[in-house]
Design an enzyme around this catalytic site. Structure first.
Site, PDB file in Angstrom:
ATOM      1  N   ILE A  47      42.576  28.436 -10.397  1.00 50.79           N
ATOM      2  CA  ILE A  47      43.021  29.298 -11.489  1.00 50.79           C
ATOM      3  C   ILE A  47      41.868  29.621 -12.430  1.00 50.79           C
ATOM      4  O   ILE A  47      41.702  30.765 -12.860  1.00 50.79           O
ATOM      5  CB  ILE A  47      44.184  28.631 -12.253  1.00 50.79           C
ATOM      6  CG1 ILE A  47      45.399  28.507 -11.341  1.00 50.79           C
ATOM      7  CG2 ILE A  47      44.542  29.425 -13.504  1.00 50.79           C
ATOM      8  CD1 ILE A  47      46.542  27.671 -11.917  1.00 50.79           C
ATOM      9  N   GLU A  84      56.115  21.682 -13.135  1.00 47.50           N
ATOM     10  CA  GLU A  84      56.495  20.377 -12.581  1.00 47.50           C
ATOM     11  C   GLU A  84      56.791  19.339 -13.657  1.00 47.50           C
ATOM     12  O   GLU A  84      57.414  18.318 -13.379  1.00 47.50           O
ATOM     13  CB  GLU A  84      55.419  19.872 -11.617  1.00 47.50           C
ATOM     14  CG  GLU A  84      55.259  20.777 -10.411  1.00 47.50           C
ATOM     15  CD  GLU A  84      54.465  20.145  -9.291  1.00 47.50           C
ATOM     16  OE1 GLU A  84      54.604  18.935  -9.064  1.00 47.50           O
ATOM     17  OE2 GLU A  84      53.707  20.875  -8.634  1.00 47.50           O
ATOM     18  N   TYR A 123      51.231  13.213 -10.839  1.00 50.28           N
ATOM     19  CA  TYR A 123      50.603  14.464 -11.297  1.00 50.28           C
ATOM     20  C   TYR A 123      51.400  15.077 -12.439  1.00 50.28           C
ATOM     21  O   TYR A 123      50.854  15.403 -13.500  1.00 50.28           O
ATOM     22  CB  TYR A 123      50.499  15.459 -10.140  1.00 50.28           C
ATOM     23  CG  TYR A 123      50.292  16.882 -10.599  1.00 50.28           C
ATOM     24  CD1 TYR A 123      49.115  17.252 -11.247  1.00 50.28           C
ATOM     25  CD2 TYR A 123      51.281  17.857 -10.404  1.00 50.28           C
ATOM     26  CE1 TYR A 123      48.926  18.561 -11.690  1.00 50.28           C
ATOM     27  CE2 TYR A 123      51.090  19.153 -10.839  1.00 50.28           C
ATOM     28  CZ  TYR A 123      49.914  19.505 -11.485  1.00 50.28           C
ATOM     29  OH  TYR A 123      49.736  20.795 -11.923  1.00 50.28           O
ATOM     30  N   SER A 125      51.121  13.123 -15.672  1.00 53.25           N
ATOM     31  CA  SER A 125      49.835  13.272 -16.371  1.00 53.25           C
ATOM     32  C   SER A 125      49.757  14.612 -17.088  1.00 53.25           C
ATOM     33  O   SER A 125      49.207  14.702 -18.192  1.00 53.25           O
ATOM     34  CB  SER A 125      48.673  13.132 -15.379  1.00 53.25           C
ATOM     35  OG  SER A 125      48.618  14.225 -14.475  1.00 53.25           O
ATOM     36  N   GLY A 176      59.587  11.306  -3.345  1.00 50.46           N
ATOM     37  CA  GLY A 176      59.963  11.873  -4.629  1.00 50.46           C
ATOM     38  C   GLY A 176      59.866  13.383  -4.694  1.00 50.46           C
ATOM     39  O   GLY A 176      59.686  13.946  -5.776  1.00 50.46           O
TER      40      GLY A 176
END
Length: 362
Positions: A13, A136, A159, A162, A301
Site C-alpha cells: 500500500i 480485521e 495481527y 496488534s 481462528g
C-alpha cells in the site's frame, strides 16, 4: 511545499500511495522503510529517481531515528503504512507484529507529539498523522451486516490484535495530546506490488507454475475487495479533508468468497495464457487452471466474513471506488504476468510460497 513522511513505502500500500501522490501532487516524500522481506528495494527503483523523494532504511521502532526525521524534514503529513501484515505469519510468531504494528506506531506518535510541541502555529494547524489500519480489528461478521466506524473492536488473530492496539494509541494521542490523527480501516486490498504471500498474487504465481492452489477450508470465507489505487485515492482524500480525531472506513463493496477469487483468477489466466500453452500444466496433463485447486485444512481462528460500510467517507469526502472487482482483478493479473522479474527479485531467498500459519505442536 508539503512534505509527507510515508512509512512502509517499500511495501504494497505504501509504494502505491507514493506513486499516486507523486503523480497527482507536488509534495516532497520522505520514505521510511526497514526493508524486511515484504519491503524490497526493487519496489523503490523508479521512486528513488524522482528528485522529490528521499529514502531512509530505518525501523519505525527506532525512537532516535524517527525523531531525527521529524526534526530535519518538518513534515506536514505522516502516513503510517509500516506493518507486519500477514495473518498466517502472526500465527507462527506474534512478536514482530507487536513490535512493529503497536510499539512502532507509538514511537511515531511520540515523535509527532514532540515535534508539534516546538512547531509553529501554522505547522500545527496543517499537520496530520494518518494511520492505515484494517477491517480485521472488528473481528468476524455473520452472513449479514457491515462494519462501521462505531463497530466494536474484536480482533481474532495476533495481527488484528496488534493493529487494534495501534488504533487505540492513535485515538488516545488525539484525545490526550491533541496530535491531529486520522485512522483509516480498509477492506482487503489487491493490485500491483503486493508481496506474493497473499491470496491473489500467490494464486497467480502458483497457477502459472502449475503448483497447487491452496484454498483454506471450504473456501466460502467472504472478503470485501478494494483495488489498491482506489484505497490510495481515499487516503489522499482523508489527508486533505478528513476531520482530525476521526476514523474512516474504506471499502470496495465487492464481496467475494475465497473460492470465487481463486476461480476468477483461473478464468482470466485461461484467457490470457491458456493452459494448453503453459508447459507447467501440459506436463501434468491438466487442461484448465482450476484443476490445480486444492482444499486444505482451514486457518486457525479464520474469520468467516468481513464487509465495510464506506458511507461516512462517501458522504463526507465524496470518495467512491473507481474499479469493480472484475476490472481490478484483470488489471492485477495482467500486472503480475508482465512483472515476473519483480516477483523473482522480491521472492528470491525470502519465501518459497510454502504454507504458513499452521499451529506448531511442541
Amino acid at each position: 511545499m508539503i512534505t509527507v513522511v510515508v512509512t512502509g513505502a517499500a511495501g504494497f500500500i505504501g509504494s502505491n500511495f507514493v506513486r499516486l501522490i507523486l503523480e497527482e501532487t507536488n509534495v516532497h516524500v520522505v520514505i521510511v522503510d526497514k526493508l524486511t522481506y515484504a519491503g524490497h528495494p526493487a519496489t523503490l527503483v523508479d521512486l528513488e529517481n524522482d528528485g522529490r523523494v528521499i529514502v531512509f532504511k530505518d525501523d519505525i521502532t527506532d525512537e532516535q531515528a524517527m525523531q531525527s526525521i521529524f526534526h530535519k524534514y518538518k513534515p506536514t503529513w505522516i502516513v503510517n503504512c509500516a506493518a507486519e501484515s500477514h495473518v498466517d505469519r502472526s500465527i507462527d510468531n506474534p512478536e514482530p507484529f507487536l513490535k512493529t504494528n503497536t510499539f512502532g506506531t507509538y514511537v511515531l506518535l511520540e515523535a509527532a507529539r514532540r515535534f508539534l510541541v516546538r512547531a509553529d502555529e501554522h505547522v500545527r494547524r496543517d499537520f496530520r498523522f494518518l494511520h492505515v489500519s484494517t477491517d480485521e480489528v472488528f473481528g468476524s461478521l455473520g452472513p449479514e451486516g457491515k462494519f462501521s466506524e462505531s463497530s466494536p473492536y474484536a480482533p481474532n488473530s495476533p495481527y488484528a490484535a496488534s493493529k487494534g492496539a495501534a488504533d487505540h494509541f492513535v485515538r488516545a494521542y488525539w484525545h490526550t495530546y491533541r496530535v491531529p490523527t486520522l485512522i483509516t480501516n480498509c477492506s482487503n486490498n489487491y493490485g500491483p506490488y503486493q508481496f506474493p504471500e497473499k491470496l491473489i498474487p500467490l494464486t497467480i504465481l502458483n497457477a502459472l507454475d502449475g503448483k497447487p492452489l491452496r484454498i483454506y477450508g471450504d473456501g466460502l470465507q467472504v472478503r470485501d475487495w478494494l483495488y489498491v489505487k482506489d484505497h490510495c485515492q481515499a487516503i489522499l482524500q482523508v489527508l486533505r479533508n478528513g476531520r482530525a480525531g476521526e476514523s474512516y472506513n474504506i471499502g470496495g463493496e465487492e464481496e467475494r468468497t475465497n473460492r470465487e477469487v481463486v476461480e476468477g483468477i483461473c478464468d482470466i489466466l485461461q484467457e490470457l495464457m491458456p493452459a494448453n500453452q503453459n508447459t507447467c500444466l501440459v506436463e501434468k496433463n491438466l487442461t484448465k487452471y482450476t484443476d490445480l485447486r486444492q482444499f486444505v485444512e482451514d486457518r486457525p481462528g479464520h474469520d468467516q466474513r468481513y464487509a465495510i460500510d464506506p458511507g461516512k467517507i462517501r458522504s463526507e469526502l465524496r470518495w467512491s471506488p473507481g474499479h469493480t472487482f472484475e476490472v481490478g482483478l484483470r488489471k492485477t493479473v495482467e500486472w503480475y504476468l508482465s512483472h515476473r522479474e519483480w516477483c523473482r527479485q522480491v521472492l528470491g531467498g525470502r519465501y518459497d510460497r510454502q504454507r504458513l500459519g499452521l499451529l506448531a505442536h511442541d
